[in-house]
Design a protein around this motif. Sequence first.
Motif, PDB file in Angstrom:
ATOM      1  N   ARG A  32      25.400  29.785   8.281  1.00 34.48           N
ATOM      2  CA  ARG A  32      26.287  29.206   9.281  1.00 34.48           C
ATOM      3  C   ARG A  32      25.970  29.780  10.671  1.00 34.48           C
ATOM      4  NH1 ARG A  32      31.836  30.549   6.024  1.00 34.48           N
ATOM      5  NH2 ARG A  32      31.495  29.176   4.212  1.00 34.48           N
ATOM      6  N   PRO A  33      25.941  28.946  11.689  1.00 34.52           N
ATOM      7  CA  PRO A  33      25.775  29.471  13.051  1.00 34.52           C
ATOM      8  C   PRO A  33      27.051  30.190  13.498  1.00 34.52           C
ATOM      9  CG  PRO A  33      26.156  27.114  13.111  1.00 34.52           C
ATOM     10  CD  PRO A  33      26.021  27.476  11.661  1.00 34.52           C
ATOM     11  N   ILE A  34      26.866  31.214  14.300  1.00 37.70           N
ATOM     12  CA  ILE A  34      27.997  31.994  14.799  1.00 37.70           C
ATOM     13  C   ILE A  34      28.081  31.829  16.319  1.00 37.70           C
ATOM     14  CG2 ILE A  34      28.995  34.314  15.022  1.00 37.70           C
ATOM     15  CD1 ILE A  34      28.967  33.261  12.172  1.00 37.70           C
ATOM     16  N   THR A  35      29.268  31.515  16.794  1.00 41.49           N
ATOM     17  CA  THR A  35      29.509  31.364  18.230  1.00 41.49           C
ATOM     18  C   THR A  35      30.499  32.426  18.685  1.00 41.49           C
ATOM     19  OG1 THR A  35      29.124  28.987  18.085  1.00 41.49           O
ATOM     20  CG2 THR A  35      30.274  29.783  20.048  1.00 41.49           C
ATOM     21  N   GLY A  36      30.226  33.029  19.859  1.00 39.58           N
ATOM     22  CA  GLY A  36      31.123  34.049  20.384  1.00 39.58           C
ATOM     23  C   GLY A  36      31.140  34.050  21.906  1.00 39.58           C
ATOM     24  N   SER A  37      31.614  35.112  22.430  1.00 37.82           N
ATOM     25  CA  SER A  37      31.762  35.245  23.882  1.00 37.82           C
ATOM     26  C   SER A  37      30.986  36.469  24.364  1.00 37.82           C
ATOM     27  CB  SER A  37      33.243  35.381  24.249  1.00 37.82           C
ATOM     28  OG  SER A  37      33.396  35.671  25.614  1.00 37.82           O
TER      29      SER A  37
END
Length: 298
Positions: A32-37
């Motif tokens: 799964r791709p991970i998105t953050g800040s």
Amino acid sequence: QRNPRVIGVFAGGTTVKADIHVDAHGKPYALRPITGSRDQLPKFYAAVADEVMRGLPEVLLAEHLQLPDVVENMKAEALRVQADQLLDQCSKAEHDCPGALDAIKLLSAAVQRDSGAWRLILMLGHAQTQAGKNAEALVSLEKARDLIKQDADSGSQIPIPDQVQALNLLGDNYRSTEKYDQAESAYDESLRLDPSQAEIHGSKALAFQFSDQRLKALESVLEGLKMPAPDATAKSLHESAKSIVGALQASEYKDAEASLEQALHDGIPVSNEYGLLATRTCERLFQAEWTPESRRMV
């Protein structure tokens, strides 16, 4: 050799994204791709690490079963096909088949994708049965039975072999969990749909025998022996009949003798079983106290 590979893509100023692949023997598996800040990079890196740890067992399973992708990326039908191949490696009578355990993992994922598909749930119950997970199998099979009934009530044509398979598996698992009355009911409904199943009379006899209903067990086996059946099935039924006769209580001899005499009269080849009962009757008389009354009986 399994190497997690993270490709970071930074866009939109404050957003950071990681596309994660695990390379196993030269084959990349996408997680799964991970998105953050950007302003919460420690949290982002922790999420990436968690995803890698979560995904590694999936990669190991895909490698072990030679799947085209990790399970979560495969469609329900592809999972079903793979599981079917695994179950084909299990013998019908096997209840601890290693392939069934792997099939359960695939079918559980398939059912999550389509929770209303009774065929998938029935197949899951079959795999759980072959793995010896009877309590879990009952949950799946009862759900499959209910969904089959819903489809039938709504006008769908449910193939008889599918209904029979569900009922027979239910019967087997009820019997294995000592729910003998429910096992008998499931087998009876299966025989109503397809009366030609000689072997199911043997399954029903086991339920009777385990619940100490030996005379009913004998009657059930005799019903099965009335039917045309493969040699292996007939042999199994005769072995069951001998086991039942061997377990009879003295108070049951007379009724058992009447049943076997009627079977012989009807052309059922149970002379060996009849002879075994006669031997047991004589042994009981010889073991009894020799009174004038017992001598007259002999």
